[in-house]
Scaffold this motif. Structure first.
Motif, mmCIF file in Angstrom:
data_model
loop_
_atom_site.group_PDB
_atom_site.id
_atom_site.type_symbol
_atom_site.label_atom_id
_atom_site.label_comp_id
_atom_site.label_asym_id
_atom_site.label_seq_id
_atom_site.Cartn_x
_atom_site.Cartn_y
_atom_site.Cartn_z
ATOM 1 N N GLY A 41 -1.860 -61.393 -40.459
ATOM 2 C CA GLY A 41 -2.386 -60.180 -39.901
ATOM 3 C C GLY A 41 -1.760 -60.042 -38.398
ATOM 4 N N PRO A 42 -2.360 -59.222 -37.589
ATOM 5 C CA PRO A 42 -1.672 -58.867 -36.320
ATOM 6 C C PRO A 42 -1.342 -60.291 -35.658
ATOM 7 C CG PRO A 42 -3.692 -57.533 -36.409
ATOM 8 C CD PRO A 42 -3.685 -58.686 -37.618
ATOM 9 N N GLY A 43 -0.045 -60.133 -35.034
ATOM 10 C CA GLY A 43 0.354 -61.414 -34.166
ATOM 11 C C GLY A 43 -0.275 -61.186 -32.774
ATOM 12 N N LEU A 44 -0.616 -60.177 -32.352
ATOM 13 C CA LEU A 44 -1.117 -59.866 -30.951
ATOM 14 C C LEU A 44 -1.653 -58.522 -31.163
ATOM 15 C CD1 LEU A 44 0.377 -60.924 -27.443
ATOM 16 C CD2 LEU A 44 0.237 -58.397 -28.018
ATOM 17 N N VAL A 45 -2.636 -58.428 -30.196
ATOM 18 C CA VAL A 45 -3.301 -57.331 -30.107
ATOM 19 C C VAL A 45 -3.733 -56.995 -28.398
ATOM 20 C CG1 VAL A 45 -5.204 -55.487 -30.075
ATOM 21 C CG2 VAL A 45 -4.456 -56.996 -32.059
ATOM 22 N N ALA A 67 -5.383 -58.020 -21.052
ATOM 23 C CA ALA A 67 -6.121 -59.058 -21.908
ATOM 24 C C ALA A 67 -5.406 -58.762 -23.199
ATOM 25 C CB ALA A 67 -7.527 -58.654 -21.964
ATOM 26 N N PHE A 68 -5.468 -60.007 -24.026
ATOM 27 C CA PHE A 68 -4.981 -59.714 -25.442
ATOM 28 C C PHE A 68 -5.593 -60.949 -26.017
ATOM 29 C CE2 PHE A 68 -1.895 -62.684 -23.633
ATOM 30 C CZ PHE A 68 -1.473 -63.572 -24.605
ATOM 31 N N THR A 69 -5.400 -60.602 -27.453
ATOM 32 C CA THR A 69 -5.865 -61.850 -28.509
ATOM 33 C C THR A 69 -4.797 -61.977 -29.254
ATOM 34 O OG1 THR A 69 -7.631 -62.658 -30.251
ATOM 35 C CG2 THR A 69 -7.115 -60.330 -30.055
ATOM 36 N N SER A 70 -4.439 -63.271 -29.784
ATOM 37 C CA SER A 70 -3.324 -63.537 -30.732
ATOM 38 C C SER A 70 -3.970 -64.692 -31.354
ATOM 39 C CB SER A 70 -2.276 -64.008 -29.929
ATOM 40 O OG SER A 70 -0.964 -64.161 -30.704
ATOM 41 N N SER A 71 -3.027 -65.308 -32.347
ATOM 42 C CA SER A 71 -3.299 -66.592 -32.970
ATOM 43 C C SER A 71 -2.267 -67.533 -32.920
ATOM 44 C CB SER A 71 -3.620 -66.492 -34.426
ATOM 45 O OG SER A 71 -2.529 -65.586 -35.166
ATOM 46 N N THR A 72 -2.447 -68.588 -33.213
ATOM 47 C CA THR A 72 -1.532 -69.874 -33.188
ATOM 48 C C THR A 72 -0.947 -69.888 -34.674
ATOM 49 O OG1 THR A 72 -2.767 -70.719 -31.200
ATOM 50 C CG2 THR A 72 -0.842 -72.133 -32.244
ATOM 51 N N PRO A 73 0.225 -69.865 -34.899
ATOM 52 C CA PRO A 73 0.733 -70.123 -36.164
ATOM 53 C C PRO A 73 1.060 -71.616 -36.224
ATOM 54 C CG PRO A 73 2.457 -68.974 -34.917
ATOM 55 C CD PRO A 73 1.374 -69.188 -34.059
ATOM 56 N N PRO A 74 0.643 -72.296 -37.442
ATOM 57 C CA PRO A 74 0.591 -71.537 -38.756
ATOM 58 C C PRO A 74 -1.051 -71.519 -39.064
ATOM 59 C CG PRO A 74 1.071 -73.869 -39.267
ATOM 60 C CD PRO A 74 1.205 -73.786 -37.630
#
Length: 169
Positions: A41-45, A67-74
């Motif tokens: 999905g989105p890498g960063l919002v 402010a942002f949200t993201s996720s740590t791959p993998p």
């Protein structure tokens, strides 16, 4: 990895000056959505808000909350980050060509940690007279100030970004 970044920025005058011209203080809203192959999905919002003061025709100063949200791959574990930012941008216009240099200091909070980062960005934009469409090239170096040691500035250099883009006014 290839990423797609969608930037939308809106600047509106807080107070109108003479003859309806914008006053020197503007409110800025910025939104960035990044899609990458590394993320599900989105890498960063990302969202940024704050005032911009046009101190001189060639110098803009800004203070932002971001402010942002993201996720740590993998694994896709989500995280949030908040920032306070102070920036100065010097811009020169030469006909259809615009050259700018931005310096930004960021105080960043993510989880239980706090970091200070310094960013240097150079940008060249070309928008022909009478056109609403332009092209840009940019290059940015990111420095983690806590990592700089007596060994030198290179210890804090941890990321370099470069990009090309199309703009529409």
């Amino acid at each position: 990895d290839v990423e797609s970044w969608t930037w939308i920025e809106h600047r509106a005058p807080l107070v109108r000056g003479r003859d309806g011209q914008p006053a020197t203080l503007l409110a800025r809203g910025f939104y960035d959505l990044r899609l990458t192959g590394r993320h599900r999905g989105p890498g960063l919002v990302f969202a940024r808000v704050g005032p911009v003061w046009q101190a001189r025709p060639w110098l803009a100063l800004a203070v932002n909350y971001a402010a942002f949200t993201s996720s740590t791959p993998p694994d896709g574990a989500l995280f949030w980050e908040q920032r306070l930012e102070a920036e100065a941008t010097v811009t020169g216009r030469f006909g259809a060509l615009s050259l700018s240099h931005r310096q930004r200091a960021e105080s960043r909070w993510r989880g239980g940690s706090h970091r200070v980062r310094y960013r240097l960005q150079a940008r060249a934009s070309l928008t022909p007279a009478g056109s609403r469409v332009g092209a840009s090239l940019w290059e940015e170096a990111l420095l983690d100030l806590a990592a700089i040691s007596s060994a030198g500035l290179a210890q804090g250099f941890f990321e370099n970004r470069a990009g090309v883009g199309v703009s529409w006014a």
